[in-house]
Design a protein around this motif. Structure first.
Motif, PDB file in Angstrom:
ATOM      1  N   GLY A  20       0.832  -1.211   0.000  1.00 47.44           N
ATOM      2  CA  GLY A  20       0.000   0.000   0.000  1.00 47.44           C
ATOM      3  C   GLY A  20       0.863   1.256   0.000  1.00 47.44           C
ATOM      4  N   ALA A  21       1.879   1.279   0.876  1.00 51.57           N
ATOM      5  CA  ALA A  21       2.754   2.457   0.969  1.00 51.57           C
ATOM      6  C   ALA A  21       3.480   2.669  -0.358  1.00 51.57           C
ATOM      7  CB  ALA A  21       3.756   2.258   2.101  1.00 51.57           C
ATOM      8  N   MET A  22       3.869   1.575  -0.994  1.00 54.65           N
ATOM      9  CA  MET A  22       4.601   1.696  -2.257  1.00 54.65           C
ATOM     10  C   MET A  22       3.685   2.188  -3.386  1.00 54.65           C
ATOM     11  SD  MET A  22       7.659   1.243  -1.573  1.00 54.65           S
ATOM     12  CE  MET A  22       7.572   1.714   0.127  1.00 54.65           C
ATOM     13  N   LYS A  23       2.403   1.816  -3.309  1.00 51.88           N
ATOM     14  CA  LYS A  23       1.435   2.324  -4.294  1.00 51.88           C
ATOM     15  C   LYS A  23       1.321   3.836  -4.183  1.00 51.88           C
ATOM     16  CE  LYS A  23      -1.972  -1.015  -5.713  1.00 51.88           C
ATOM     17  NZ  LYS A  23      -2.917  -1.901  -5.077  1.00 51.88           N
ATOM     18  N   ARG A  24       1.296   4.315  -2.937  1.00 55.15           N
ATOM     19  CA  ARG A  24       1.199   5.761  -2.717  1.00 55.15           C
ATOM     20  C   ARG A  24       2.468   6.467  -3.177  1.00 55.15           C
ATOM     21  NH1 ARG A  24      -1.284   3.663   1.765  1.00 55.15           N
ATOM     22  NH2 ARG A  24       0.480   3.952   3.182  1.00 55.15           N
ATOM     23  N   LEU A  25       3.603   5.783  -3.075  1.00 56.77           N
ATOM     24  CA  LEU A  25       4.884   6.384  -3.449  1.00 56.77           C
ATOM     25  C   LEU A  25       5.055   6.468  -4.969  1.00 56.77           C
ATOM     26  CD1 LEU A  25       7.863   7.189  -2.590  1.00 56.77           C
ATOM     27  CD2 LEU A  25       8.413   4.752  -2.812  1.00 56.77           C
ATOM     28  N   ALA A  68       7.727   8.708  -7.250  1.00 57.88           N
ATOM     29  CA  ALA A  68       8.920   8.023  -7.754  1.00 57.88           C
ATOM     30  C   ALA A  68       8.999   8.185  -9.276  1.00 57.88           C
ATOM     31  CB  ALA A  68       8.891   6.548  -7.367  1.00 57.88           C
ATOM     32  N   GLN A  69       7.846   8.090  -9.932  1.00 56.85           N
ATOM     33  CA  GLN A  69       7.823   8.256 -11.402  1.00 56.85           C
ATOM     34  C   GLN A  69       8.281   9.668 -11.782  1.00 56.85           C
ATOM     35  OE1 GLN A  69       6.487   5.840 -14.085  1.00 56.85           O
ATOM     36  NE2 GLN A  69       7.956   7.270 -14.983  1.00 56.85           N
ATOM     37  N   GLU A  70       7.841  10.657 -10.988  1.00 61.03           N
ATOM     38  CA  GLU A  70       8.224  12.045 -11.245  1.00 61.03           C
ATOM     39  C   GLU A  70       9.749  12.219 -11.140  1.00 61.03           C
ATOM     40  OE1 GLU A  70       5.094  14.784  -9.452  1.00 61.03           O
ATOM     41  OE2 GLU A  70       6.918  15.342  -8.368  1.00 61.03           O
ATOM     42  N   ILE A  71      10.313  11.628 -10.086  1.00 63.22           N
ATOM     43  CA  ILE A  71      11.772  11.715  -9.876  1.00 63.22           C
ATOM     44  C   ILE A  71      12.496  11.086 -11.060  1.00 63.22           C
ATOM     45  CG2 ILE A  71      13.679  10.803  -8.457  1.00 63.22           C
ATOM     46  CD1 ILE A  71      11.796  10.987  -6.029  1.00 63.22           C
ATOM     47  N   VAL A  86      11.103   7.961   1.099  1.00 64.58           N
ATOM     48  CA  VAL A  86      10.512   7.014   2.050  1.00 64.58           C
ATOM     49  C   VAL A  86      11.016   7.300   3.468  1.00 64.58           C
ATOM     50  CG1 VAL A  86      10.285   4.554   2.623  1.00 64.58           C
ATOM     51  CG2 VAL A  86      10.444   5.258   0.238  1.00 64.58           C
ATOM     52  N   MET A  87      12.295   7.602   3.574  1.00 69.66           N
ATOM     53  CA  MET A  87      12.891   7.832   4.890  1.00 69.66           C
ATOM     54  C   MET A  87      12.433   9.165   5.482  1.00 69.66           C
ATOM     55  SD  MET A  87      14.728   5.103   5.250  1.00 69.66           S
ATOM     56  CE  MET A  87      15.735   5.376   6.689  1.00 69.66           C
ATOM     57  N   GLY A  88      12.123  10.142   4.596  1.00 70.70           N
ATOM     58  CA  GLY A  88      11.745  11.470   5.067  1.00 70.70           C
ATOM     59  C   GLY A  88      12.947  12.375   5.281  1.00 70.70           C
ATOM     60  N   VAL A  89      13.914  12.305   4.365  1.00 72.85           N
ATOM     61  CA  VAL A  89      15.061  13.217   4.445  1.00 72.85           C
ATOM     62  C   VAL A  89      14.594  14.595   3.969  1.00 72.85           C
ATOM     63  CG1 VAL A  89      17.397  13.694   3.595  1.00 72.85           C
ATOM     64  CG2 VAL A  89      16.644  11.324   3.916  1.00 72.85           C
ATOM     65  N   PRO A  90      14.735  15.649   4.794  1.00 71.22           N
ATOM     66  CA  PRO A  90      14.273  16.965   4.361  1.00 71.22           C
ATOM     67  C   PRO A  90      15.067  17.461   3.153  1.00 71.22           C
ATOM     68  CG  PRO A  90      15.228  17.049   6.597  1.00 71.22           C
ATOM     69  CD  PRO A  90      15.354  15.647   6.120  1.00 71.22           C
ATOM     70  N   ALA A 142      12.043  -5.267  -0.299  1.00 69.45           N
ATOM     71  CA  ALA A 142      11.695  -6.030  -1.509  1.00 69.45           C
ATOM     72  C   ALA A 142      10.617  -5.342  -2.356  1.00 69.45           C
ATOM     73  CB  ALA A 142      11.255  -7.443  -1.133  1.00 69.45           C
ATOM     74  N   VAL A 143       9.564  -4.839  -1.721  1.00 70.53           N
ATOM     75  CA  VAL A 143       8.474  -4.226  -2.502  1.00 70.53           C
ATOM     76  C   VAL A 143       8.966  -2.914  -3.117  1.00 70.53           C
ATOM     77  CG1 VAL A 143       6.047  -3.555  -2.505  1.00 70.53           C
ATOM     78  CG2 VAL A 143       6.836  -5.234  -0.865  1.00 70.53           C
ATOM     79  N   LEU A 144       9.761  -2.192  -2.342  1.00 73.76           N
ATOM     80  CA  LEU A 144      10.341  -0.940  -2.847  1.00 73.76           C
ATOM     81  C   LEU A 144      11.277  -1.234  -4.026  1.00 73.76           C
ATOM     82  CD1 LEU A 144      11.028   2.089  -2.630  1.00 73.76           C
ATOM     83  CD2 LEU A 144      12.709   1.516  -0.876  1.00 73.76           C
ATOM     84  N   ALA A 145      12.111  -2.256  -3.873  1.00 75.07           N
ATOM     85  CA  ALA A 145      13.064  -2.603  -4.933  1.00 75.07           C
ATOM     86  C   ALA A 145      12.313  -2.988  -6.208  1.00 75.07           C
ATOM     87  CB  ALA A 145      13.952  -3.754  -4.478  1.00 75.07           C
ATOM     88  N   ARG A 146      11.277  -3.780  -6.032  1.00 77.73           N
ATOM     89  CA  ARG A 146      10.481  -4.250  -7.160  1.00 77.73           C
ATOM     90  C   ARG A 146       9.828  -3.063  -7.891  1.00 77.73           C
ATOM     91  NH1 ARG A 146       8.434  -9.373  -9.130  1.00 77.73           N
ATOM     92  NH2 ARG A 146       7.104  -8.561 -10.762  1.00 77.73           N
ATOM     93  N   LEU A 147       9.283  -2.121  -7.102  1.00 77.71           N
ATOM     94  CA  LEU A 147       8.674  -0.929  -7.691  1.00 77.71           C
ATOM     95  C   LEU A 147       9.712  -0.161  -8.523  1.00 77.71           C
ATOM     96  CD1 LEU A 147       6.423   1.352  -7.819  1.00 77.71           C
ATOM     97  CD2 LEU A 147       7.550   2.336  -5.819  1.00 77.71           C
TER      98      LEU A 147
END
Ligand code: HEM
Length: 405
Positions: free
Chosen positions: A116-121, A125-128, A161-165, A357-362
């Motif tokens: 779910g979190a990766m879907k929101r991301l 991520a696509q923009e980046i 994901v980590m929230g680095v400012p 794993a889910v992040l890597a796959r995305l």
């Protein structure tokens, strides 16, 4: 270290496993030899002390990685034979925790890495990624895909994901690059590590009352509630902040395979809606790492494949070898895009299964989809044998990937 009497069989000889620099995507010939020798062999790696068992069959790899009689915490206390010259496990690091500590540590952050979190991301991520590809296209071919896209993308995404400012990103990315860089030397890497870990300590303190869903806020909340210690929060966050590196090199290998195997590229382009199973097949097949990862120590005597692993002895599993086990994967050395079922263990197994794993796959999907779909004529700008590969590393991959389009 002497082995105890085997149950029925002589213990196999101890084989040296040097860290050879392998070019391309060749399967490590030493590992291939060990697989031929038997399901359970014994190895000595370049650093540490003594020898360790090595399990290479799928069945045994699954068994060992799911069995609480094999401990990671014990490895952190010893000097087990290993690939890495340096060895400094930090408190809080998931890789070195046994149950129930592992669950306690993982709980605060697990929500940040779910499907779910990766879907929101995904849109961010696509923009980046689009920005990075835009920059590369603007300057025109040829370009080094590693430098322009494969290296920065995972770094930037993990920071989301980590929230680095925003104001600290440059600095955090600089440290990360120095830590994973092969050329800067051990001293520069140590300085960068101190810098990064000091910064993580500060951000975790600063987010104590944050209600954010980023990893640093989640960790700070867990510290404030007394679920984990501050030092543990820092030890937990470090490998996650650095973990994106795996995507750079795995995707480098993936794209190299597509760019050098026309039938694979044709399949990816012809059926874009059916790329999912091909990703899994490539994850299964790609020799992601050099030698083996982290060991486990037997807490009591355990019998496997006719050998007794005695309490106190070290055991490695090879996910790479398990992924080529012909009992589970017919024609294991072939890349079969339609392989089904494909229960590969590229992300590990058991409670040490890859957190990202889910992040890597995305990220892998976004990278391949975007590059293939935006650059229909994408091809290598050098001949395949002129692609340079990383040397003296834990994770294998192309050092540069010169392409044109
Ligand atoms: C663990 C593979 C990307 C974070 C692992 C393990 C494997 C693996 C095989 C070890 C399992 C074991 O110890 O038994 C991969 C591959 C990746 C990838 C193939 C990319 C294609 C990532 C990313 C992150 C990450 C992007 C974080 C942002 C971790 C962490 C662990 C881990 C923290 C330790 C988990 C634990 O011991 O509980 N990964 N990984 N990985 N990975 Fe990944």
């Amino acid at each position: 270290m002497e082995t105890s009497a085997p149950t029925g069989q002589e213990p196999p000889p101890v084989r040296d496993w040097p860290a050879i620099d392998l070019d391309g995507t060749e399967f490590d010939p030493v590992l291939a030899g060990l697989v031929r020798e038997g399901p359970l062999t014994r190895i000595r790696l370049p650093f540490g002390e003594g020898w360790a068992w090595l399990a290479t069959r799928y069945e045994h790899v699954k068994l060992i990685t799911n069995d609480p009689r094999f401990s990671r915490a014990e490895v952190a206390r010893g000097r087990v034979t290993r690939l890495a010259p340096n060895f400094a496990p930090r408190p809080g690091s998931l890789a070195w925790a046994d149950q129930p500590d592992h669950n306690r540590l993982r709980k605060p952050i697990s929500g940040a890495f779910t499907v779910g979190a990766m879907k929101r991301l995904r849109p961010r991520a696509q923009e980046i990624l689009d920005e990075l590809v835009d920059g590369m296209v603007r300057e025109g071919p040829p370009a080094d895909l590693v430098e322009r896209v494969l290296e920065p993308f995972p770094l930037y995404v993990v920071s989301e994901v980590m929230g680095v400012p925003g104001t600290d990103r440059e600095q955090v990315h600089d440290w990360t690059r120095q830590i994973i860089s092969l050329s800067g030397g051990a001293e520069a890497a140590d300085r960068a590590k101190n810098g990064l870990y000091g910064w993580i300590t500060e951000i975790v303190r600063a987010r104590a009352r944050s209600a954010g869903e980023d990893v640093y806020s989640l960790l700070a909340g867990a510290v404030a509630r007394g679920e984990i210690g501050e030092e543990e929060a820092v030890g937990l966050a470090g490998p996650l902040q650095i973990g994106g590196e795996a995507v750079t090199h795995n995707c480098g290998q993936m794209l190299y395979l597509m760019l050098t195997r026309p039938e694979l590229m044709a399949r990816m382009r012809a059926r874009p809606g059916e790329r999912g199973p091909v990703f899994d097949e490539l994850l299964r097949w790609i020799p992601h790492r050099s030698t083996v990862g982290l060991a486990r120590i037997a807490l009591e005597d355990v019998e496997i494949a006719g050998h007794r692993i005695a309490a106190g002895e070290a055991v490695y599993v090879s996910y790479l070898a398990a992924n080529r086990d012909p009992e589970v994967f017919p024609d294991p050395d072939g890349i079969l895009p339609d392989r089904d079922p494909n229960p590969h263990v590229a992300f590990g197994n058991g409670h040490h299964y890859c957190t990202g794993a889910v992040l890597a796959r995305l990220q892998l999907e976004l990278l391949v989809d975007t590059l293939l779909d935006r650059l229909p004529a994408l091809r290598l700008a050098v001949s395949p044998e002129d692609v340079e590969w990383r040397q003296q590393t834990m994770i294998r991959g192309p050092r540069t990937l010169p392409v044109t389009w």
